[in-house]
Scaffold this motif. Structure first.
Motif, short mmCIF file in Angstrom:
data_model
loop_
_atom_site.label_atom_id
_atom_site.label_comp_id
_atom_site.label_asym_id
_atom_site.label_seq_id
_atom_site.Cartn_x
_atom_site.Cartn_y
_atom_site.Cartn_z
N VAL A 49 -35.59 -14.87 -20.68
CA VAL A 49 -35.56 -15.55 -21.97
C VAL A 49 -34.29 -15.05 -22.66
N LEU A 50 -33.21 -15.80 -22.50
CA LEU A 50 -31.88 -15.36 -22.93
C LEU A 50 -31.58 -15.84 -24.34
N SER A 51 -30.88 -14.98 -25.10
CA SER A 51 -30.34 -15.44 -26.38
C SER A 51 -29.20 -16.40 -26.09
N GLU A 52 -28.75 -17.13 -27.12
CA GLU A 52 -27.68 -18.09 -26.89
C GLU A 52 -26.40 -17.42 -26.39
N PRO A 53 -25.95 -16.27 -26.95
CA PRO A 53 -24.76 -15.60 -26.39
C PRO A 53 -24.98 -15.12 -24.95
N GLU A 54 -26.19 -14.60 -24.65
CA GLU A 54 -26.48 -14.16 -23.29
C GLU A 54 -26.47 -15.34 -22.33
N PHE A 55 -26.99 -16.45 -22.78
CA PHE A 55 -27.02 -17.66 -21.95
C PHE A 55 -25.59 -18.13 -21.66
N ALA A 56 -24.73 -18.14 -22.68
CA ALA A 56 -23.34 -18.58 -22.49
C ALA A 56 -22.60 -17.69 -21.50
N GLN A 57 -22.84 -16.39 -21.61
CA GLN A 57 -22.19 -15.47 -20.67
C GLN A 57 -22.71 -15.69 -19.26
N ALA A 58 -24.01 -15.96 -19.14
CA ALA A 58 -24.58 -16.20 -17.81
C ALA A 58 -24.01 -17.47 -17.20
N VAL A 59 -23.75 -18.50 -18.00
CA VAL A 59 -23.13 -19.73 -17.49
C VAL A 59 -21.72 -19.43 -16.98
N ARG A 60 -20.96 -18.71 -17.76
CA ARG A 60 -19.58 -18.39 -17.33
C ARG A 60 -19.60 -17.59 -16.04
N ASP A 61 -20.50 -16.61 -15.95
CA ASP A 61 -20.59 -15.79 -14.74
C ASP A 61 -21.04 -16.62 -13.54
N ALA A 62 -21.98 -17.53 -13.77
CA ALA A 62 -22.48 -18.36 -12.67
C ALA A 62 -21.41 -19.30 -12.16
N LEU A 63 -20.62 -19.89 -13.04
CA LEU A 63 -19.52 -20.76 -12.60
C LEU A 63 -18.51 -19.98 -11.77
N ARG A 64 -18.23 -18.77 -12.22
CA ARG A 64 -17.27 -17.93 -11.49
C ARG A 64 -17.80 -17.55 -10.11
N ASP A 65 -19.12 -17.26 -10.02
CA ASP A 65 -19.71 -16.74 -8.78
C ASP A 65 -20.45 -17.80 -7.97
N LEU A 66 -20.24 -19.08 -8.30
CA LEU A 66 -21.04 -20.13 -7.69
C LEU A 66 -20.95 -20.14 -6.17
N HIS A 67 -19.82 -19.71 -5.64
CA HIS A 67 -19.63 -19.70 -4.18
C HIS A 67 -19.58 -18.28 -3.64
N ALA A 68 -20.22 -17.35 -4.39
CA ALA A 68 -20.30 -15.95 -3.95
C ALA A 68 -21.78 -15.54 -3.95
N PRO A 69 -22.51 -15.84 -2.88
CA PRO A 69 -23.96 -15.61 -2.87
C PRO A 69 -24.35 -14.18 -3.19
N GLU A 70 -23.56 -13.22 -2.77
CA GLU A 70 -23.93 -11.82 -2.99
C GLU A 70 -23.89 -11.45 -4.47
N ARG A 71 -23.17 -12.21 -5.29
CA ARG A 71 -23.10 -11.90 -6.72
C ARG A 71 -24.00 -12.81 -7.56
N ILE A 72 -24.05 -14.09 -7.25
CA ILE A 72 -24.78 -15.02 -8.12
C ILE A 72 -26.30 -14.82 -8.06
N ARG A 73 -26.80 -14.20 -6.99
CA ARG A 73 -28.25 -14.03 -6.90
C ARG A 73 -28.82 -13.14 -8.01
N ASP A 74 -27.96 -12.33 -8.63
CA ASP A 74 -28.41 -11.47 -9.73
C ASP A 74 -28.20 -12.11 -11.10
N ASN A 75 -27.71 -13.34 -11.15
CA ASN A 75 -27.43 -13.97 -12.43
C ASN A 75 -28.75 -14.39 -13.10
#
Length: 664
Positions: free
Chosen positions: A545-571
């Protein structure tokens, strides 16, 4: 020496109870010739009634001719000749087997009998329209629809069978007064069984299916019967939604069955037939049972959501609740009171004084004052449960908590604090709180208002759940009475949210829709009703249950790691509400997230959508090269990229909190 048949008849005579009006009708009919047409579902006691008719006729000195069609070679000449002169009585049983010869019986055989004969026909189907269309037969014929035993007659039967009184209520509830079912339950109890539902006695279910239900000529017809058992009412539209083609033909077949009745909203089977079908399928094919239950529930949910009439929506849910609860293995969900004499409505002029009066009588002046306060502040929050005359017989209220005006009400304030302390609502999310519930005559004990309240609560979840953070229930004054019921409905105690009004302590129960959404909640409720092992998600189990700033950061991180399975699984975005709502089957969450990104990019302005696609979804080169390909300076590219990510985040966030934005 008496023959065995006489001994059997004597034992059957002792077991026969009820049917007083039918026997009285027959005694009257003995005075003049004519036809009595008795119809009813298999096992309802038609043959036993004909046996009593025969004894009454013989006691009156009338000759009796008995015909059971099962024992005839089905040909026109097989029916017996009847001699006149002594006012004979002809009893024809199992008439449904003569369906193909019905015209011959009506037009040739019966008219050929002596003019002083009294005929009784017993079969599963009512007389065909041709009987009633003929004015002569319409004048000579009396039609008797044989139903289950009344509760009083059922208790008389159980007493005659020397069943202990403590078993009477349970056996009558299981059998619905169906004579064959009741008789078989008596036998099971004598053998040591302690049934709670028909599902506990597969041999009884099998016999009932043979007697009352085994009329399906194909697996597809059997499937229609099973749908009819699962749905509160069955329409041709429902059949089409669940099974597809041939719905019209199958509906017509279903409509003609003797144990299926018509109501204003569709077809429904006799209770014992419904229960036998349900118990048989659950025992025989549990996987198919669960799948059918899910498909029928989905079709019913679609109908509820498609309706624009709140009263109709509530009634559909009442039907569903009553049916599901009746077959529930959870004691706290069984036997909801019927609502035939009550309905749910909204607050009207003139309701205020009756609501204040009933609240004061049951819960005191202070609670009544708070009900009056909220009727002024949030009149749309109130449901009023009315008798058929329109007068209020109960009410409930679901408040929209906003943090304002809470100083006036300790209950609303306590629930608002709990929601904030345990997962504050995010921008755009709602906190719904059921603050009041009463029945004028029964308080919070069993009443039609209880069932209507449950339906209104469910409707609120289904219709308003998309952007709800919390639903809290603080309307009940007895925690012990309602804790298990609410747990079976996915609501857990909310420690610290309890509150006191006057001399009454109100417990509070809560559900966080961001951790367990409506889809998962529906699966949970269905599983609990059938006794399947299932547990709801607990807070802190990894669902984010993410706050709006936490959610925005998670989106940015997920876009960056979208093709890096070892990193995005913890998003944490993979465990967010928006991703869980779009998951299908065992598909990986990262694939669901990628689809959401692609859908979001598709609703952006075209140049921004292309930029998201090339940069994150299908990156083929570096961002510097992408900027060159788009004929942009790198600084301009980065500015457009960040703008696209911001718009995409806004689109996803709106779905996370249940809003529906428009995108440019």
């Amino acid at each position: 020496m008496a023959v065995l048949g006489e001994r059997l008849r004597e034992l059957r005579r002792r077991s026969f109870v009820g049917r007083d009006s039918e026997v009285s009708l027959f005694r009257t009919a003995l005075a003049e010739p004519g036809l009595i047409f008795v119809h009813g579902a298999g096992g309802v006691g038609k043959s036993a009634l004909l046996e009593v008719f025969g004894e009454v006729a013989e006691a009156a000195g009338r000759p009796v001719v008995r015909v059971d069609v099962r024992h005839l070679r089905l040909a026109p000449g097989a029916m017996p000749a009847v001699a006149g002169g002594d006012r004979p009585v002809l009893l024809i049983d199992t008439y449904e087997l003569l369906a193909d010869s019905d015209d011959w019986v009506r037009e040739e055989y019966l008219p050929s009998l002596p003019g002083d004969v009294l005929v009784v026909i017993a079969g599963r189907q009512a007389p065909r329209p041709q009987w009633r269309a003929d004015p002569a037969w319409r004048d000579l014929m009396r039609v008797v629809a044989l139903d289950n035993l009344s509760p009083d007659d059922g208790r008389r039967y159980l007493t005659v069978q020397q069943v202990p009184p403590e078993w009477h209520g349970r056996l009558l509830a299981i059998s619905h007064g169906h004579p064959l079912a009741l008789s078989m339950l008596v036998d099971a109890v004598r053998r040591g069984a302690e049934p709670r539902t028909l599902a506990d006695l597969p041999d009884v279910v099998s016999a009932l299916l043979t007697q009352a239900v085994d009329a399906a000529p194909s697996p597809r017809h059997r499937a229609v019967l099973e749908i009819c058992a699962h749905a509160p009412v069955t329409t041709e539209e429902l059949l089409h939604e669940v099974i597809g083609a041939d719905a019209g033909e199958l509906f017509a077949w279903l409509r003609a069955l003797p144990f299926v009745d018509e109501g204003p909203r569709g077809l429904y089977p006799h209770d014992i037939a419904r229960d036998a079908l349900d118990a048989d399928l659950r025992w025989r094919a549990p996987g198919r049972y669960a799948d059918l239950q899910s498909r029928v529930a989905a079709a019913m949910l679609a109908r509820i959501r498609a309706s624009v009439d709140e009263r109709e929506q509530v009634q559909m849910l009442v039907d569903r609740i009553v049916l599901a609860s009746a077959r529930s293995k959870s004691e706290t969900c069984t036997a909801p009171p019927p609502t035939m004499q009550a309905y749910a409505d909204r607050l009207r002029d003139g309701d205020r004084d009756p609501i204040i009066a009933m609240t004061s009588a049951w819960q005191g002046e202070q609670q009544a004052t708070l009900a009056a306060y909220w009727m002024t502040r949030q009149p749309a929050a109130f449901w009023v449960f009315r008798s058929l005359s329109g007068e209020p017989r109960g009410y409930a209220a679901c408040l929209e908590l906003t943090g304002a005006e809470l100083d006036e009400d300790p209950g609303a304030a306590a629930m608002w604090r709990y929601a904030h302390d345990n997962g504050a609502p995010r921008a755009g999310e709602r906190v719904r709180a059921w603050r009041f519930f009463l029945d004028r005559d029964h308080g919070q004990f069993s009443s039609p208002s209880v069932t209507l309240f449950s339906a209104c609560q469910t409707l609120d979840i289904l219709i308003r759940g998309d952007n709800s953070a919390w639903t809290l229930v603080g309307a009940y004054a007895d925690a012990a009475q309602w804790r298990r019921t609410l747990a079976d409905l996915g609501f857990q105690p909310a420690p610290g949210a309890e509150y006191t009004v006057g001399d009454r302590r109100f417990p509070v129960f809560a559900h966080d829709w961001r951790r367990v959404d409506v889809t998962e909640w529906l699966r949970f409720v269905r599983a609990r009703q059938t006794g399947a092992p299932v547990h709801l998600t607990e807070p802190g189990n990894g669902k984010a249950v993410l706050s709006e700033p936490e959610f925005a950061q998670a989106v940015r991180d997920a876009l960056r790691d979208l093709h890096a399975p070892e990193r995005i699984r913890d998003n944490p975005l993979l465990r967010s509400r928006v991703v869980r709502q779009h998951e299908r089957g065992d598909r990986p969450s990262v694939d669901t997230l990628r689809d959401l990104f692609a859908t979001g990019a598709g609703v952006l302005r075209p140049d921004l959508g292309v930029l998201v696609d090339r940069t994150f979804l299908h990156p083929a080169t570096t961002q510097e090269r992408i900027a060159q390909q788009l004929h942009l300076s790198f600084n301009t590219y980065r500015r457009h990229r960040d703008r696209a990510v911001a718009h995409l985040t806004e689109w996803l966030w709106a779905r996370e909190v249940g809003q529906r934005p428009t995108m440019e």
